[in-house]
Design an enzyme around this catalytic site. Structure first.
Site, short mmCIF file in Angstrom:
data_model
loop_
_atom_site.label_atom_id
_atom_site.label_comp_id
_atom_site.label_asym_id
_atom_site.label_seq_id
_atom_site.Cartn_x
_atom_site.Cartn_y
_atom_site.Cartn_z
N GLN A 51 -3.45 -0.24 3.77
CA GLN A 51 -2.85 0.66 3.11
C GLN A 51 -3.16 0.63 1.69
O GLN A 51 -3.00 1.73 0.79
CB GLN A 51 -1.57 1.39 3.34
CG GLN A 51 -1.43 1.90 5.02
CD GLN A 51 0.38 2.12 5.09
OE1 GLN A 51 0.98 1.52 5.51
NE2 GLN A 51 0.36 3.75 5.02
N CYS A 90 3.52 9.08 7.70
CA CYS A 90 2.76 7.70 7.25
C CYS A 90 2.47 8.09 5.77
O CYS A 90 2.13 8.95 5.26
CB CYS A 90 1.49 7.62 7.96
SG CYS A 90 0.54 6.29 7.53
N LEU A 91 2.70 7.17 4.76
CA LEU A 91 2.41 7.32 3.47
C LEU A 91 0.74 7.53 3.19
O LEU A 91 0.33 8.08 2.27
CB LEU A 91 2.60 6.08 2.67
CG LEU A 91 4.15 5.83 2.68
CD1 LEU A 91 4.48 4.43 1.91
CD2 LEU A 91 4.89 6.93 1.89
N HIS A 132 4.50 0.88 14.05
CA HIS A 132 3.56 1.45 13.13
C HIS A 132 3.09 0.79 12.30
O HIS A 132 1.89 0.99 12.21
CB HIS A 132 4.54 2.60 12.47
CG HIS A 132 3.85 3.33 11.41
ND1 HIS A 132 3.66 4.97 11.80
CD2 HIS A 132 3.18 2.99 10.37
CE1 HIS A 132 2.78 5.61 10.62
NE2 HIS A 132 2.60 4.51 10.05
N GLU A 133 3.47 -0.37 11.68
CA GLU A 133 2.81 -1.00 10.52
C GLU A 133 1.79 -1.88 11.29
O GLU A 133 0.87 -2.37 10.99
CB GLU A 133 3.86 -1.87 9.86
CG GLU A 133 4.92 -1.05 8.98
CD GLU A 133 4.26 0.17 8.37
OE1 GLU A 133 2.92 0.02 7.70
OE2 GLU A 133 4.80 1.14 8.22
NI NI Z 1 1.34 4.24 8.05
#
Ligand code: NI
Length: 164
Positions: A51, A90-91, A132-133
């Site tokens: 990310q 999610c960012l 998630h990560e």
């Molecule tokens: Ni995410």
């Protein structure tokens, strides 16, 4: 420490598998520290290295519970049980949420910032954040596995509600 730019969909780096970290260098440690700063700055509960555009197996999570901030290198889920189903964001996909089925409890093994093996068990939000990560490290986004994806409208600030 510094805040890095968060890569957003549809950047292809988000869809690639990240590589194992074989040597913990000062650069890797700085990246973990920067990822934590970046996560807090964006009000997130987790962030994975892809990310911030780097294909290394690194995550940071802080679910606001007694485990506090966890920085993990080469994280791996070694046990999971139960089930939870609920909204996730999610960012890298601002403005969207999805309903995602996850294990309720996971045990994750990895290395800490100094290369010591750590094992952390999380339930609820922390378990969701870990899953998630770690998905991010495999190029998987919540939108790939959600049962429903929908636009997320943040609640208006309190003062606005009171003025209505
Ligand atoms: Ni995410």
């Amino acid at each position: 420490m510094a805040i890095r730019i968060i890569v957003k969909e549809p950047d292809e780096v988000l869809h690639k598998r990240a590589k194992e970290v074989t040597k913990i260098t000062p650069n890797v440690q700085k990246l973990l520290d920067d990822m934590a700063d970046t996560m807090y700055d964006a009000d997130g509960v987790g962030l994975a290295a892809p990310q911030v555009g780097i294909l290394k197996r690194l995550i940071v999570v802080d679910a606001g519970d007694e485990n506090g901030l966890i920085k993990m290198i080469n994280p791996e889920i070694i046990e999971s049980e139960g089930e939870q189903f609920g909204p996730e964001g999610c960012l890298s996909i601002p403005g969207w949420n999805g309903d995602v089925r996850r294990a309720e409890k996971v045990t994750v093994k990895g290395l800490d910032r100094d290369g010591n093996e750590i094992v952390v068990t999380g339930t609820g939000l922390l378990a969701r954040a870990f899953q998630h990560e770690i998905d991010h490290l495999n190029g998987v986004l919540f939108t790939d596995i959600a049962e429903r994806v929908y636009e997320y409208t943040p609640e208006p600030p309190r003062s606005e509600l009171e003025n209505r």
